[in-house]
Each structure stands twice: as C-alpha cells, then as structure tokens.
Design a protein around this motif. Structure first.
Motif, PDB file in Angstrom:
ATOM      1  N   GLY A 128     -12.102  -1.437 -62.216  1.00  0.00           N
ATOM      2  CA  GLY A 128     -11.018  -0.720 -61.884  1.00  0.00           C
ATOM      3  C   GLY A 128     -10.674  -0.836 -60.147  1.00  0.00           C
ATOM      4  O   GLY A 128      -9.403  -0.980 -59.853  1.00  0.00           O
ATOM      5  N   VAL A 129     -11.637  -0.511 -59.485  1.00  0.00           N
ATOM      6  CA  VAL A 129     -11.559  -0.266 -57.939  1.00  0.00           C
ATOM      7  C   VAL A 129     -11.341  -1.811 -57.714  1.00  0.00           C
ATOM      8  O   VAL A 129     -10.714  -1.728 -56.592  1.00  0.00           O
ATOM      9  CB  VAL A 129     -12.783   0.287 -57.369  1.00  0.00           C
ATOM     10  N   MET A 130     -12.036  -2.585 -58.048  1.00  0.00           N
ATOM     11  CA  MET A 130     -11.756  -3.989 -57.510  1.00  0.00           C
ATOM     12  C   MET A 130     -10.296  -4.600 -57.710  1.00  0.00           C
ATOM     13  O   MET A 130      -9.747  -5.242 -57.022  1.00  0.00           O
ATOM     14  CB  MET A 130     -12.712  -5.123 -58.181  1.00  0.00           C
ATOM     15  N   SER A 131      -9.882  -4.223 -58.833  1.00  0.00           N
ATOM     16  CA  SER A 131      -8.465  -4.392 -59.178  1.00  0.00           C
ATOM     17  C   SER A 131      -7.670  -3.933 -58.469  1.00  0.00           C
ATOM     18  O   SER A 131      -6.664  -4.542 -57.851  1.00  0.00           O
ATOM     19  CB  SER A 131      -8.266  -4.394 -60.683  1.00  0.00           C
ATOM     20  N   LEU A 132      -7.741  -2.570 -58.051  1.00  0.00           N
ATOM     21  CA  LEU A 132      -6.955  -1.892 -56.978  1.00  0.00           C
ATOM     22  C   LEU A 132      -6.774  -2.596 -55.844  1.00  0.00           C
ATOM     23  O   LEU A 132      -6.030  -2.883 -55.158  1.00  0.00           O
ATOM     24  CB  LEU A 132      -7.313  -0.384 -57.056  1.00  0.00           C
ATOM     25  N   TRP A 133      -8.065  -2.971 -55.160  1.00  0.00           N
ATOM     26  CA  TRP A 133      -8.390  -3.408 -53.798  1.00  0.00           C
ATOM     27  C   TRP A 133      -7.631  -4.705 -53.648  1.00  0.00           C
ATOM     28  O   TRP A 133      -6.953  -5.201 -52.807  1.00  0.00           O
ATOM     29  CB  TRP A 133      -9.450  -3.513 -53.332  1.00  0.00           C
ATOM     30  N   PRO A 166     -15.982  -2.930 -46.545  1.00  0.00           N
ATOM     31  CA  PRO A 166     -16.820  -3.074 -47.319  1.00  0.00           C
ATOM     32  C   PRO A 166     -16.503  -2.742 -48.794  1.00  0.00           C
ATOM     33  O   PRO A 166     -17.098  -2.164 -49.610  1.00  0.00           O
ATOM     34  CB  PRO A 166     -18.009  -2.458 -47.097  1.00  0.00           C
ATOM     35  N   THR A 167     -15.325  -3.722 -49.517  1.00  0.00           N
ATOM     36  CA  THR A 167     -14.734  -3.418 -50.515  1.00  0.00           C
ATOM     37  C   THR A 167     -15.703  -3.316 -51.729  1.00  0.00           C
ATOM     38  O   THR A 167     -15.745  -2.103 -52.455  1.00  0.00           O
ATOM     39  CB  THR A 167     -13.680  -4.502 -50.879  1.00  0.00           C
ATOM     40  N   SER A 168     -16.604  -4.206 -52.091  1.00  0.00           N
ATOM     41  CA  SER A 168     -17.562  -4.060 -53.124  1.00  0.00           C
ATOM     42  C   SER A 168     -18.319  -3.029 -53.035  1.00  0.00           C
ATOM     43  O   SER A 168     -18.901  -2.168 -54.112  1.00  0.00           O
ATOM     44  CB  SER A 168     -18.205  -5.506 -53.284  1.00  0.00           C
ATOM     45  N   VAL A 169     -18.875  -2.561 -51.828  1.00  0.00           N
ATOM     46  CA  VAL A 169     -19.999  -1.707 -51.800  1.00  0.00           C
ATOM     47  C   VAL A 169     -19.129  -0.297 -51.859  1.00  0.00           C
ATOM     48  O   VAL A 169     -19.927   0.543 -52.518  1.00  0.00           O
ATOM     49  CB  VAL A 169     -20.385  -1.648 -50.087  1.00  0.00           C
ATOM     50  N   ILE A 170     -17.958   0.058 -51.522  1.00  0.00           N
ATOM     51  CA  ILE A 170     -17.471   1.381 -51.926  1.00  0.00           C
ATOM     52  C   ILE A 170     -17.174   1.399 -53.160  1.00  0.00           C
ATOM     53  O   ILE A 170     -17.136   2.615 -53.646  1.00  0.00           O
ATOM     54  CB  ILE A 170     -15.972   1.287 -50.926  1.00  0.00           C
ATOM     55  N   PHE A 200     -16.504  12.823 -54.471  1.00  0.00           N
ATOM     56  CA  PHE A 200     -17.179  12.217 -53.546  1.00  0.00           C
ATOM     57  C   PHE A 200     -16.503  11.142 -52.903  1.00  0.00           C
ATOM     58  O   PHE A 200     -15.870  10.395 -53.300  1.00  0.00           O
ATOM     59  CB  PHE A 200     -18.441  11.346 -54.472  1.00  0.00           C
ATOM     60  N   ASN A 201     -16.669  10.832 -51.448  1.00  0.00           N
ATOM     61  CA  ASN A 201     -16.090   9.902 -50.655  1.00  0.00           C
ATOM     62  C   ASN A 201     -17.017   8.656 -50.479  1.00  0.00           C
ATOM     63  O   ASN A 201     -17.773   8.723 -49.622  1.00  0.00           O
ATOM     64  CB  ASN A 201     -15.661  10.493 -49.324  1.00  0.00           C
ATOM     65  N   ALA A 202     -16.677   7.505 -51.129  1.00  0.00           N
ATOM     66  CA  ALA A 202     -17.373   6.619 -51.102  1.00  0.00           C
ATOM     67  C   ALA A 202     -17.203   5.638 -50.032  1.00  0.00           C
ATOM     68  O   ALA A 202     -17.916   4.701 -49.751  1.00  0.00           O
ATOM     69  CB  ALA A 202     -17.078   5.756 -52.407  1.00  0.00           C
ATOM     70  N   ALA A 203     -16.049   6.039 -49.094  1.00  0.00           N
ATOM     71  CA  ALA A 203     -15.801   5.322 -48.113  1.00  0.00           C
ATOM     72  C   ALA A 203     -16.448   5.959 -46.515  1.00  0.00           C
ATOM     73  O   ALA A 203     -16.303   5.461 -45.690  1.00  0.00           O
ATOM     74  CB  ALA A 203     -14.221   5.358 -47.796  1.00  0.00           C
ATOM     75  N   ASP A 204     -17.315   6.621 -46.888  1.00  0.00           N
ATOM     76  CA  ASP A 204     -17.940   7.423 -45.744  1.00  0.00           C
ATOM     77  C   ASP A 204     -18.996   6.534 -45.067  1.00  0.00           C
ATOM     78  O   ASP A 204     -19.421   6.816 -43.783  1.00  0.00           O
ATOM     79  CB  ASP A 204     -18.649   8.799 -46.066  1.00  0.00           C
TER      80      ASP A 204
END
Length: 414
Positions: A52-57, A153-157, A172-176
């Motif tokens: 989901g996140v990879m598709s979004l970005w 860092p898209t995939s790490v986030i 949770f803020n994965a972009a911190d």
C-alpha cells in the motif's frame, strides 16, 4: 555472496541446533520449526503493508514526473554535476542521464533510478577510450551512486509503518527518521566525492560545488540552531513533524503543479501506483527468504554469539555498545539490499520499531548502499572488467557513512 551468506545462516544454525540437542535441549528443533513458520507469516504480513505505501508513493512520484518537477529538479542539479565530471564533453547525453539518475535516487525512486543509471553507463562507455577499463567519469558516477543523498527514504518509511501497525503502535510517525537519514547519506556522499576527487585530482572549490555544500550546511546549521536545547522527547517530535510535513508538502506541490499544467493527475497516480504494487510484490520472496534464514540463525543462538562477540570488542574499547544490534544491517548492506532489509526488519521486530536499535537500523539502511551489487550490475552491463579504484572509494564511502549514521543516531535518539 548473498547465496553464501544465506547458506551459512541455515547450516550454522542447523549445526548449533545439533550441538544443543546433544547437550540435552530436545526442544530446539521444535523452536526452530515454529520460528520458521512464524517468520514466514510475519514476512508476508509486513509485505502486505508495504504494498500500500509503495503504491501510494510511486503514484505521487509519477504525478511529479509528468508535471515536470522531477525534470526541473534534475536541471537545477546539472551545474554541480558538470564540475565533478570534467571529462564528459559539454552537451553529451550522459550528463542528462546522470542528473536524472541522481534525481531519482534522491527522491527514493529506486525502480526509475536503475534504468537511468544503466543508460548513463552505456553513454559513458561510448566516450570511454579503453572499453574493458572503467573510465574516470564511470568511477565517479558509480561511487556517488552508491553513496548518493536520499531526501526521502521511501521503502524504509514504508516498512517502519507496516511493522508499527503490526506492533499496535497507533499514530506512529514512520517519517521521524527523515532528518537523521538525510544527514547520514550526506556524510557518505561527501566521503565518496572527496575520495574520488582526490584520486582524480578534481578541484572541488568551484562555485557550484561550494554553493551546493554551503547551502546544505546552512540548512543543517539552521536546523541545529532550531533543535538545540530541546528536551529529547520534544526534539524527536519536531524531527517527526519536519519529516512528515516536508513529505506532505512535496505531495501537495506535485499535485498542484500537475493540475496547473492540465495533467490528468488521477490517471498519473494510478499508473504510478501500479508500478508500486509490482515493486512491493517483487520484494516479498526476498524478504521471506532472508528472514527465515535469520530466524534459524537467531533461534539457535548464533546471532546472539555474533552480536555478543562484537559487543565484547566494543566494550573492551570503552565505548557504548547499544548500537551493536543494528550494526549487521550496515555490514550486510554493502553486499545485499534485500539481506540488509531482512536484518533491519529483524532488529525492528526484536527490539521494537520505536526503540533506539530499531531507529538506528532504519537510519543505517537508508544511509548506506549495496556497493558490491551496484558495481557488479553497472560495470557488467557494459563489459567492464578492470574497475581500478572504484571498489576502494565505494567502501570508503560506505565505512564513513556507517560510522556517521551511528553517531547521528546517538545524537538524535540516545
């Protein structure tokens, strides 16, 4: 190399289990088998969140590409790259491909960066007088590619967000880890650039290069002045706000510019999201393969022996050893991105995605690169057999980047 590491994890784990059985631990193989099944299920669940996140970005990045902002970013970086590649003739198409490759890497577009990088290598080979030997521009390109700055860092986030959901961390803020990772990649980039420039005797004191470093240093200095003196909890909150705020601002900018230029924003997003789905699905077998091998290695105690040995050496030097569990991520990253990704996930699931070790593993994953893999693929694509000093400079950038990432992790989170 990754094949050897994978086989070693399995066989060493099996040997350790046999020894423990002979010593009277009759449940060890049951624990290993349970760990294999649990890890395979966990790997798939993490991968589902990653889809989901990879598709979004990648959908958002497709909007930026069609709206022209990514190309504009590439043109803005062109003066800097012209100075560090003096042997490329003015107007040669390799310059454009190099700029676009670095732009894609900086924006986290790994799937777009690799084809552009291979295209740049083919174009550099056209002006290479010795077809079996790496030229100076090729070496500079590959070292900077392996040590390139990553803005997002898209995939790490994405992986952090997926694991956080599994661990029940609401909000949770994965972009911190955005700012520490940016600093880590900048340290690695500088080390690689200086190493190759010294070897090739390139003058880095030209106006575009100085302006690039001065601009970055000024921004980092401003951020330091802003964050300095804050309590650790408040600093972490502000870093998370900055990272997530910048990412949302980039999304809004991409959408606004594409709409202003009358681009079909919705269709562009869908086209990019399709690519994101494919990228995420492609990762699933590699993630499962690496995590099940790590599971055997960890369940039988081999990982504890490895970490314990490193920790003992660090403590003998009088240093703080809290970083040791995340260190294997950086050591693996030079060999394999998927292997390092598996180790990063293992650290996050073992210690917690919001722990110091989990955050440090994410920073290291985002700050280092697969040097051996990149050199093999890029040089192999144009039949280069004599790589000269490319590997040495790449490893210098990796080593400095790893140390820098650890120090930055301590500065921000310890």
């Amino acid at each position: 190399m990754l094949n050897r590491i994978w086989v070693a994890f399995i066989l060493l784990g099996f040997a350790a289990a046999v020894v423990q059985t002979l010593q009277g631990d009759l449940d060890i193989f049951s624990r290993v088998l349970t760990g294999l099944f649990d890890t395979a299920r966990t790997s798939f669940e993490i991968s589902l969140g990653l889809v989901g996140v990879m598709s979004l970005w990648l959908g958002i990045m497709k909007i930026g590409e069609r709206g022209g902002l990514i190309q504009l970013f590439g043109r803005a970086m062109a003066p800097f790259f012209r100075r560090v590649f003096p042997d490329i003739p003015p107007g040669h198409p390799a310059s454009g491909s190099i700029v676009m490759n670095f732009s894609a890497n900086m924006l986290g577009l790994d799937n777009a960066a690799t084809p552009l990088g291979l295209k740049a290598m083919r174009e550099l080979q056209e002006i290479n007088p010795h077809k079996d030997t790496a030229s100076n521009p090729m070496i500079m390109f590959l070292v900077l590619n392996t040590a390139g700055i990553t803005l997002i860092p898209t995939s790490v986030i994405a992986i952090r967000q997926s694991i956080a959901l599994k661990q029940g961390l609401a909000g949770f803020n994965a972009a911190d880890i955005f700012l520490p990772t940016l600093l880590g990649t900048f340290v690695s980039f500088c080390a690689g650039l200086v190493a190759v420039a010294l070897w090739q005797r390139i003058n880095l004191f030209s106006r575009p290069v100085v302006a690039f470093f001065a601009g970055f240093a000024a921004q980092m200095g401003g951020l330091y002045a802003w964050l300095n003196g804050m309590p650790p909890e408040r600093m972490a909150q502000m870093i998370g706000l900055l990272g997530s705020g910048l990412i949302v601002a980039i999304i809004a900018l991409f959408v606004a510019v594409a709409a202003w230029r009358r681009i079909d924003v919705y269709e562009s997003f869908v086209d990019g999201a399709k690519e994101g789905f494919g990228v995420a699905v492609q990762i699933i077998p590699y993630l499962i393969a690496m995590l099940v091998a790590i599971s055997v290695f960890r369940t039988t105690g081999c990982m504890d022996y490895l970490i314990g040995g490193i920790r003992a050496a660090v403590l003998a030097l009088g240093l703080n050893a809290d970083f040791v569990p995340a260190l294997p991520v950086g050591l693996m990253k030079t060999l394999s991105g998927s292997g390092a990704r598996g180790l990063m996930v293992d650290v996050m699931t073992t210690y917690g995605v919001d722990s110091f070790q989990g955050k440090l593993a994410a920073i290291i994953q985002g700050s280092t690169e697969t040097t051996f893999y990149v050199l093999a693929v890029y040089f192999g694509s144009v039949n280069i057999t004599k790589t000269r000093y490319a590997l040495a400079c790449g490893l210098i950038a990796d080593a400095v980047g790893l140390v820098g990432a650890i120090l930055i992790g301590y500065a921000f989170y310890h």
